[in-house]
Design a protein around this motif. Structure first.
Motif, PDB file in Angstrom:
ATOM      1  N   ARG A  93     -45.705  18.466  67.064  1.00  0.00           N
ATOM      2  CA  ARG A  93     -44.760  17.351  67.009  1.00  0.00           C
ATOM      3  C   ARG A  93     -44.861  16.484  68.262  1.00  0.00           C
ATOM      4  O   ARG A  93     -45.123  16.960  69.358  1.00  0.00           O
ATOM      5  N   ASP A  97     -40.412  12.881  63.967  1.00  0.00           N
ATOM      6  CA  ASP A  97     -41.009  12.485  62.690  1.00  0.00           C
ATOM      7  C   ASP A  97     -42.505  12.226  62.763  1.00  0.00           C
ATOM      8  O   ASP A  97     -43.076  11.672  61.830  1.00  0.00           O
ATOM      9  N   ARG A  98     -43.159  12.630  63.870  1.00  0.00           N
ATOM     10  CA  ARG A  98     -44.575  12.296  63.999  1.00  0.00           C
ATOM     11  C   ARG A  98     -45.327  13.316  64.817  1.00  0.00           C
ATOM     12  O   ARG A  98     -44.745  14.160  65.491  1.00  0.00           O
ATOM     13  N   GLN A  99     -46.654  13.198  64.743  1.00  0.00           N
ATOM     14  CA  GLN A  99     -47.559  14.062  65.500  1.00  0.00           C
ATOM     15  C   GLN A  99     -48.521  13.177  66.289  1.00  0.00           C
ATOM     16  O   GLN A  99     -48.927  12.113  65.813  1.00  0.00           O
ATOM     17  N   ARG A 100     -48.897  13.643  67.487  1.00  0.00           N
ATOM     18  CA  ARG A 100     -49.850  12.865  68.274  1.00  0.00           C
ATOM     19  C   ARG A 100     -50.653  13.793  69.184  1.00  0.00           C
ATOM     20  O   ARG A 100     -50.102  14.486  70.036  1.00  0.00           O
ATOM     21  N   GLY A 139     -47.428   7.964  54.753  1.00  0.00           N
ATOM     22  CA  GLY A 139     -46.915   7.428  56.004  1.00  0.00           C
ATOM     23  C   GLY A 139     -48.088   7.004  56.877  1.00  0.00           C
ATOM     24  O   GLY A 139     -49.242   7.120  56.493  1.00  0.00           O
ATOM     25  N   SER A 141     -51.017   6.988  59.558  1.00  0.00           N
ATOM     26  CA  SER A 141     -51.946   8.004  60.044  1.00  0.00           C
ATOM     27  C   SER A 141     -53.104   7.277  60.718  1.00  0.00           C
ATOM     28  O   SER A 141     -54.002   6.770  60.048  1.00  0.00           O
ATOM     29  N   TYR A 246     -52.823  10.484  65.209  1.00  0.00           N
ATOM     30  CA  TYR A 246     -51.430  10.082  65.413  1.00  0.00           C
ATOM     31  C   TYR A 246     -50.877   9.752  64.036  1.00  0.00           C
ATOM     32  O   TYR A 246     -51.266   8.761  63.423  1.00  0.00           O
ATOM     33  N   ARG A 247     -49.995  10.616  63.513  1.00  0.00           N
ATOM     34  CA  ARG A 247     -49.575  10.433  62.131  1.00  0.00           C
ATOM     35  C   ARG A 247     -48.120  10.825  61.911  1.00  0.00           C
ATOM     36  O   ARG A 247     -47.535  11.609  62.656  1.00  0.00           O
ATOM     37  N   SER A 248     -47.573  10.264  60.853  1.00  0.00           N
ATOM     38  CA  SER A 248     -46.219  10.590  60.417  1.00  0.00           C
ATOM     39  C   SER A 248     -46.216  11.941  59.709  1.00  0.00           C
ATOM     40  O   SER A 248     -47.196  12.317  59.061  1.00  0.00           O
ATOM     41  N   ASN A 250     -43.995  12.386  57.442  1.00  0.00           N
ATOM     42  CA  ASN A 250     -43.327  12.044  56.186  1.00  0.00           C
ATOM     43  C   ASN A 250     -44.336  11.812  55.071  1.00  0.00           C
ATOM     44  O   ASN A 250     -44.356  10.775  54.410  1.00  0.00           O
TER      45      ASN A 250
END
Length: 274
Positions: A93, A97-100, A139, A141, A246-248, A250
Motif C-alpha cells: 500500500r 487506495d493505491r500501491q506504489r 482504475g 495503473s 503505481y496503481r489503484s 479499486n
C-alpha cells in the motif's frame, strides 16, 4: 612613382573584376565572407545505467519502495540479472487506495543527477517486460510517468487501462488543467511475456511535442506524435521520469506481479535548434 601607382591601380582593377570566390579571404570585406555553418543537431547520450555495475540507488535519483511500510522487511525494487525489477504484492500500500513501488530521476554520480530543463528536447528509450500477471485495470495503473518534483499531476503517463473490455497499453498527455489526451494505444495481451522496446521523445516547452513508439522486435506497434503539448509548468525547477508500478487497488483481480526494465538510455538533442 608613376609606375608604382599604375601597378596598384591595375591590381585593384583586377581584384574588382575577379569573382569573390577567386579572392583570398583576407581580401574580402566581412559582408562577402561565407557564413560559418551552424553545428548540426545531434542526439547526445547523457544517461545509460548498467545493472551489472549500477545498483538501483546508483542508477536513479530517488526510490519509492513501500513508503508506507506495508510490507516490512521486503525489498520491492532491485537488480535482477540484466534488468531492474519492480515487485508488487496485493498487500502493498501507498495510502488507503493505491500501491506504489517506483524509482524517479536519472542519477549520474553520487550526488549528481540529470535535470530536464525548459525548452530542452530529450529521447528516453528502454526495453520492458510485462508479465501476464501485470494486468490492465479499471482504475489507474501507471508503469511510467514524467513528473516534476513534489506533488501534482504527471505530464505524461504510460498506463494499463481496460477499454471496451480489452486490456490496453497507452500513453496519455496531461495538460495544466489535468485533462488527459491520448497519444497512442495498442492491445496489451500480445506484448505480455516478452521484451518490447519503447521510446519517449519530447520537448519540455509550453508548446512542445510528445512522441511515443512501441516496438515488438522489428514490428512497430505504435508510433504517434502529439504536437502543441504543454510539457513545462511555469515555475518548475526541472522534469524527471519515473518507472515502476503505481496503481489503484479499486480493481478486481489484482495479482502479485512485477515489471522489468533494461537498456535504459537518455539522449539530449544538442547543437542547432530544431
Amino acid at each position: 612613382m608613376t609606375k608604382r601607382i599604375t601597378g596598384v591601380l591595375a591590381a585593384l582593377a583586377l581584384a574588382a573584376a575577379l569573382p569573390a570566390a577567386a579572392l583570398p579571404a583576407a581580401a574580402l570585406p566581412a559582408a562577402a565572407l561565407p557564413a560559418t555553418p551552424a553545428a548540426a543537431a545531434a542526439w547526445t547520450l547523457r544517461w545509460s545505467p548498467n545493472p551489472a555495475n549500477d545498483t538501483v540507488a546508483e542508477a536513479f535519483e530517488g526510490i519509492e519502495d513501500d513508503r508506507s511500510d506495508s510490507h516490512p522487511g521486503v525489498t520491492h525494487i532491485y537488480v535482477s540479472g540484466d534488468a531492474y525489477r519492480f515487485d508488487m504484492h496485493t498487500r502493498d500500500r501507498d495510502g488507503d487506495d493505491r500501491q506504489r513501488n517506483e524509482v524517479k530521476g536519472m542519477r549520474t554520480g553520487g550526488s549528481s543527477y540529470l535535470k530536464i530543463l525548459e525548452n530542452e528536447t530529450w529521447r528516453i528509450g528502454y526495453q520492458m517486460y510485462i508479465p501476464a500477471s501485470l494486468d490492465a485495470t479499471s482504475g489507474f495503473s501507471h508503469i511510467a510517468q514524467m513528473k516534476v518534483p513534489g506533488s501534482g499531476a504527471p505530464l505524461y503517463t504510460m498506463s494499463l487501462p481496460v477499454s471496451g473490455g480489452t486490456q490496453k497499453i497507452n500513453v496519455r498527455y496531461w495538460d495544466e488543467s489535468e485533462q488527459t489526451h491520448e497519444v497512442g494505444s495498442t492491445n496489451l495481451e500480445p506484448i505480455q511475456g516478452k521484451w518490447v522496446d519503447t521510446t519517449f521523445e519530447f520537448k519540455a516547452s509550453d508548446s512542445g511535442y510528445l512522441r511515443w513508439t512501441l516496438k515488438d522486435g522489428s514490428t512497430t506497434l505504435v508510433d504517434k506524435r502529439l504536437d502543441n503539448t504543454d510539457l513545462w509548468r511555469g515555475d518548475d525547477e526541472y522534469l524527471r521520469p519515473k518507472w515502476g508500478i503505481y496503481r489503484s487497488i479499486n480493481s478486481s483481480g489484482l495479482q502479485n506481479t512485477y515489471l522489468l526494465v533494461r537498456n535504459l538510455k537518455a539522449y539530449q538533442l544538442t547543437g542547432a535548434s530544431e
